[in-house]
Design an enzyme around this catalytic site. Structure first.
Site, PDB file in Angstrom:
ATOM      1  N   SER A  60       0.837  -1.198   0.000  1.00  0.00           N
ATOM      2  CA  SER A  60       0.000   0.000   0.000  1.00  0.00           C
ATOM      3  C   SER A  60       0.877   1.255   0.000  1.00  0.00           C
ATOM      4  O   SER A  60       1.730   1.410  -0.847  1.00  0.00           O
ATOM      5  CB  SER A  60      -0.959  -0.036   1.189  1.00  0.00           C
ATOM      6  OG  SER A  60      -2.028   0.861   1.023  1.00  0.00           O
ATOM      7  N   ASP A 187      -5.815  -3.551  -2.571  1.00  0.00           N
ATOM      8  CA  ASP A 187      -4.782  -3.238  -1.582  1.00  0.00           C
ATOM      9  C   ASP A 187      -4.143  -4.498  -0.980  1.00  0.00           C
ATOM     10  O   ASP A 187      -4.832  -5.402  -0.508  1.00  0.00           O
ATOM     11  CB  ASP A 187      -5.421  -2.399  -0.463  1.00  0.00           C
ATOM     12  CG  ASP A 187      -4.396  -1.740   0.424  1.00  0.00           C
ATOM     13  OD1 ASP A 187      -3.653  -2.464   1.118  1.00  0.00           O
ATOM     14  OD2 ASP A 187      -4.334  -0.496   0.441  1.00  0.00           O
TER      15      ASP A 187
END
Length: 308
Positions: A60, A187
């Site tokens: 991320s 993610d």
């Protein structure tokens, strides 16, 4: 849209090479949205110590920060860039409009599955010094993403860099998933929010920065908005995964900057996040020195001639 990488005027960190002397240092940078800006002071510590990681893994925002560090950007350069980028909403919108006129139409669309087109957002916000492929990075780098349908970890180590970063940071409800080679990716925090485990076989010492955070103080009389609830719930998931991973064995060096007071979307509090993370600099120096000492003792103990 196209990007032409520019060359940094200065590079204070040496380029990592496979045959460099000394232990291989693996650097794992975790996910935590805006709290991930706390990675930057930790990179400044490595710069001060003259430590160049042999490999970097990021999830991320850890992938965003890690990719730029692997490209040769120093911690100080990253701090200055972040402070300018997130100084205020006007500056942020000016950058978007200035870099790609008309991009707001592709950046946000009310009919898409999320608020923002993730890859467009990443292209706009990344420094122009970032190269377009993994192969052009100065340090080997791994970006972690999640296959939405297969429900498994996906590691990017080669090929196009921007789609990999966009996939790794595609937080649901905020950024659209990324389609890549038949996969739908979101993610990486949902499978591996702080990816120290994937570096165990690739490094002698693994340095890990965890920015998932823990508890936050509730503001009296206020409930979180729908978006805050969705993003906050994902952050709870990240922290829970990291906790369970650590039960099975942690990295050689683990630092958690004191940033629990910040929310996942507090990007406009960049200066405050950086200041809070500065307090963990000495902790990283102490823990890294201790890890180096442990490794030295282990190496001497494994050498039958070490005591002679």
């Amino acid at each position: 849209m196209s990007r032409t990488p520019k060359t940094l005027s200065q590079r204070s960190r040496p380029v990592a090479r496979p045959n460099d002397a000394g232990p291989r240092i693996g650097l794992a940078l975790g996910g935590g949205a805006a709290k991930g800006l706390a990675h930057i002071p930790m990179l400044e510590v490595l710069d001060e110590l003259g430590v160049t990681p042999a490999i970097i893994a990021g999830t991320s925002i850890g992938a965003i920060v890690g990719a730029n560090y692997a490209a040769g950007m120093t911690g100080k350069e990253m701090r200055n860039f972040s402070l300018k980028l997130f100084s205020n909403r006007t500056e942020l919108l000016r950058r978007i409009a200035g870099r790609w006129p008309g991009a707001l139409g592709t950046l946000w669309n009310p009919f898409t599955p999320a608020l923002f087109n993730g890859q467009t957002l990443i292209e706009i916000l990344m420094p122009e010094t970032l190269p377009l492929s993994f192969e052009r990075l100065k340090i080997p780098f791994i970006a972690v993403a999640t296959d939405f349908y297969a429900q498994e970890q996906v590691l990017f180590e080669s090929g196009d860099l921007l789609p990999a970063i966009a996939a790794s940071s595609a937080l649901p409800a905020l950024m659209t998933p990324v389609e890549h080679q038949g996969r739908v990716l979101i993610d990486g925090g949902f499978v591996n929010p702080t990816p120290f485990d994937i570096l165990r076989e690739r490094a002698d010492i693994t340095v890990t920065i965890d920015v998932t955070g823990t508890t936050r103080t509730r503001q009296p009389g206020k409930l979180p908005s729908s978006l805050e609830t969705a993003i906050g719930a994902s952050q709870i998931t990240l922290a829970s995964i990291v906790k369970e991973k650590l039960r099975l064995g942690g990295p050689d060096v683990l630092v958690r900057p004191p940033i629990n007071q910040f929310a996942a979307l507090d990007f406009l509090k960049a200066a405050e996040i950086l200041a809070a993370a500065d307090l963990a600099k000495e902790e990283l120096k102490r823990k890294f020195a201790a890890a180096m000492e442990r490794l030295l003792r282990q190496e001497k103990g494994a050498d039958p001639f070490a005591a002679r």
